[in-house]
Design a protein around this motif. Sequence first.
Motif, mmCIF file in Angstrom:
data_model
loop_
_atom_site.group_PDB
_atom_site.id
_atom_site.type_symbol
_atom_site.label_atom_id
_atom_site.label_comp_id
_atom_site.label_asym_id
_atom_site.label_seq_id
_atom_site.Cartn_x
_atom_site.Cartn_y
_atom_site.Cartn_z
ATOM 1 N N GLN A 1 0.858 -1.182 0.000
ATOM 2 C CA GLN A 1 0.000 0.000 0.000
ATOM 3 C C GLN A 1 0.893 1.230 0.000
ATOM 4 O O GLN A 1 1.407 1.642 1.030
ATOM 5 N N GLU B 1 -6.071 5.011 5.952
ATOM 6 C CA GLU B 1 -7.403 4.934 6.554
ATOM 7 C C GLU B 1 -8.373 4.108 5.711
ATOM 8 O O GLU B 1 -9.136 3.310 6.250
ATOM 9 N N VAL B 2 -8.339 4.309 4.394
ATOM 10 C CA VAL B 2 -9.205 3.550 3.492
ATOM 11 C C VAL B 2 -8.387 2.579 2.653
ATOM 12 O O VAL B 2 -8.821 1.451 2.393
ATOM 13 N N SER B 3 -7.191 2.998 2.242
ATOM 14 C CA SER B 3 -6.393 2.186 1.311
ATOM 15 C C SER B 3 -5.935 0.871 1.925
ATOM 16 O O SER B 3 -5.762 -0.125 1.209
ATOM 17 N N ASN B 4 -5.750 0.813 3.243
ATOM 18 C CA ASN B 4 -5.392 -0.466 3.864
ATOM 19 C C ASN B 4 -6.559 -1.445 3.816
ATOM 20 O O ASN B 4 -6.369 -2.650 3.602
ATOM 21 N N GLU B 5 -7.750 -0.913 4.008
ATOM 22 C CA GLU B 5 -8.937 -1.760 3.880
ATOM 23 C C GLU B 5 -9.013 -2.341 2.471
ATOM 24 O O GLU B 5 -9.328 -3.523 2.289
ATOM 25 N N LEU B 6 -8.689 -1.509 1.478
ATOM 26 C CA LEU B 6 -8.742 -1.960 0.094
ATOM 27 C C LEU B 6 -7.725 -3.066 -0.183
ATOM 28 O O LEU B 6 -8.075 -4.117 -0.738
ATOM 29 N N ASN C 1 -6.322 -5.087 1.794
ATOM 30 C CA ASN C 1 -6.673 -6.317 2.516
ATOM 31 C C ASN C 1 -7.689 -7.147 1.738
ATOM 32 O O ASN C 1 -7.735 -8.372 1.873
ATOM 33 N N LEU C 2 -8.492 -6.477 0.908
ATOM 34 C CA LEU C 2 -9.474 -7.181 0.087
ATOM 35 C C LEU C 2 -8.862 -7.774 -1.175
ATOM 36 O O LEU C 2 -9.543 -8.480 -1.921
ATOM 37 N N CYS D 1 0.121 -8.181 3.476
ATOM 38 C CA CYS D 1 -0.115 -6.792 3.097
ATOM 39 C C CYS D 1 0.758 -5.893 3.960
ATOM 40 O O CYS D 1 0.855 -6.099 5.175
ATOM 41 N N HIS E 1 0.101 3.190 8.356
ATOM 42 C CA HIS E 1 -1.178 3.383 9.038
ATOM 43 C C HIS E 1 -0.985 4.425 10.139
ATOM 44 O O HIS E 1 0.120 4.937 10.333
ATOM 45 N N TYR F 1 3.043 -2.886 9.235
ATOM 46 C CA TYR F 1 2.616 -1.505 9.037
ATOM 47 C C TYR F 1 3.508 -0.542 9.817
ATOM 48 O O TYR F 1 3.851 -0.796 10.977
#
Length: 309
Positions: free
Chosen positions: A91, A97-102, A104-105, A111, A115, A123
């Motif tokens: 990443q 905030e949002v890109s880590n969630e992405l 992970n998907l 990953c 953060h 991280y």
Amino acid sequence: MKIVILRALKLGDMICSIPALKAIRTHYPDAEISLVSLPSMKNLFERYSHLIDEFIPFSGFPGMPELNFSPNEVTRFLSDMQEREFDLAVQLHGSGEVSNELINLFGAKRCIGFHQGPKNQDYLTYPNDLHEVERCLALLEILEIEKPDPELEFPLSKEDKKMVLDLCLPSRYVCIHPGASTESKRWDRMLFSRLADEISDRGTKVVFTGSSNESELVQGIMKSMKSDAFDAASLNLPIGPLSALIQQSSGLICNDTGVSHISAALKKKSIVIFTETSPDRWAPLDGNLHRALVRPSLQEVIHLIGEVL
């Protein structure tokens, strides 16, 4: 090994990430490396096939402002990413905030990224006080890549250079790029007009550069000038010939925008004018070759013309 890197940002941000991409390629020479980025960056990364094996257009994602998205497109994109079975997802998109969630998907085995929390094995705490190039490189500590090279690069082709030669410009000219992504990042257009006249009075041709949607801005500046200049913005040059135009110039004067990073990659002298963003984060790293000025007067810029250009 299969690696995917997420950095879905615009031109300047992408150029700043090149040293990190180069370091990852050097560290994993046999890996299959994919880059997820904005669809508009596809032509740019065709120049970096020695660093990236595959370019994957980003579909957009909830909470990420770079692209509009549809739920169906996001679903298809994530399904495709998971089918690729990546070993590592990096990443490089921001503070996480949002890109880590992405990422992970994406379904990768591991990953890594920045953060807002404390450092752990995957991280790092997002560093607010680093230059963008150095910020991207700092993440590679997790991969035990030591002292990566911060040098930028921008490959030019023979076709890029030929297109500039076909313009039949004089041997000595200065590029002025008065546009930027937002109005608030642009120096006053009348100051650009007076600056261009000053350069012309010193016997050097002025070539205005810009994207097609900046052509009106350039034409307005030229109408306010007493001297003649060349309007390259209206030619809608692709990024390669535009960069070759800068490379063959005596130097570049611009706002804080993508071409400032291209001039840094090409080691071409520049004056970069900052009106909104921080030069500590975005100015070219070589302060001798590139001079950063914050909300300067016309006289401050003129003072540097002879020294830098």
